[in-house]
Design a protein around this motif. Structure first.
Motif, short mmCIF file in Angstrom:
data_model
loop_
_atom_site.label_atom_id
_atom_site.label_comp_id
_atom_site.label_asym_id
_atom_site.label_seq_id
_atom_site.Cartn_x
_atom_site.Cartn_y
_atom_site.Cartn_z
N VAL A 109 25.87 -23.61 9.41
CA VAL A 109 27.23 -23.91 8.94
C VAL A 109 27.51 -25.41 9.03
CG1 VAL A 109 29.68 -23.63 9.51
CG2 VAL A 109 28.21 -21.64 9.36
N ILE A 110 27.13 -26.02 10.14
CA ILE A 110 27.35 -27.47 10.32
C ILE A 110 26.55 -28.25 9.28
CG2 ILE A 110 26.94 -29.42 11.88
CD1 ILE A 110 27.52 -27.38 14.19
N LEU A 111 25.29 -27.89 9.09
CA LEU A 111 24.46 -28.61 8.12
C LEU A 111 24.93 -28.39 6.68
CD1 LEU A 111 20.91 -28.16 9.66
CD2 LEU A 111 22.32 -30.22 9.60
N GLN A 112 25.43 -27.20 6.37
CA GLN A 112 25.96 -26.98 5.02
C GLN A 112 27.22 -27.80 4.79
OE1 GLN A 112 24.60 -25.62 2.44
NE2 GLN A 112 22.84 -24.80 3.51
N PHE A 113 28.02 -27.97 5.84
CA PHE A 113 29.20 -28.82 5.71
C PHE A 113 28.79 -30.26 5.40
CE2 PHE A 113 32.43 -31.64 7.54
CZ PHE A 113 33.52 -31.25 6.78
#
Length: 140
Positions: free
Chosen positions: A102-106
């Motif tokens: 989720v953090i990397l997709q953000f």
């Protein structure tokens, strides 16, 4: 306590939803991992596959992003398989990897906004499903 689990082995309605959610989360992690592998290969193979982003705070080359997506995709897919098999290690690792995804997709949002948003929603569901079901047997 009409909704509580009794010694008969039956679960409450909410727990049945969460148990089904764990299986669905495993499938979603497997699919998300495969798409991550494909995204990684596309970004590694050719730097002009994705749109160039100007002065972005989290600036990596697309080749670097490709390796990040490839490695995370492999880990997500393997963890998804572990969740589907009922492995005890897969639940905690799945929550951690889904959080990282989720953090990397953000951070990846400027490169591929629609898919990043879809992946964030999938990741949030996976985290919810893995954290809410406590009654699933790990010997599946």
């Amino acid at each position: 306590m009409a909704n509580a689990t009794h010694n008969t082995g039956r679960r409450s309605g909410g727990s049945a939803w969460a148990s089904g959610g764990v299986v669905f989360a495993g499938v979603l992690m497997l699919i998300e991992g495969l798409f991550g592998v494909f995204n990684g290969i596309a970004a590694i193979a050719k730097d002009d596959v994705y749109a160039a982003v100007g002065d972005y705070v989290f600036k990596f080359s697309l080749t670097s992003w490709g390796w990040i997506h490839l490695i995370l995709g492999i880990l997500l897919a393997l963890t998804g398989l572990g969740i589907l098999r009922g492995a005890a290690w897969a639940r905690g690792l799945g929550v951690g990897l889904a959080t990282l995804a989720v953090i990397l997709q953000f951070i990846w949002l400027p490169y591929h906004p629609l898919w990043a948003i879809i992946s964030i929603v999938i990741g949030v569901f996976v985290i919810w499903a893995l954290c809410t079901d406590h009654g699933r047997a790990s010997s599946v």
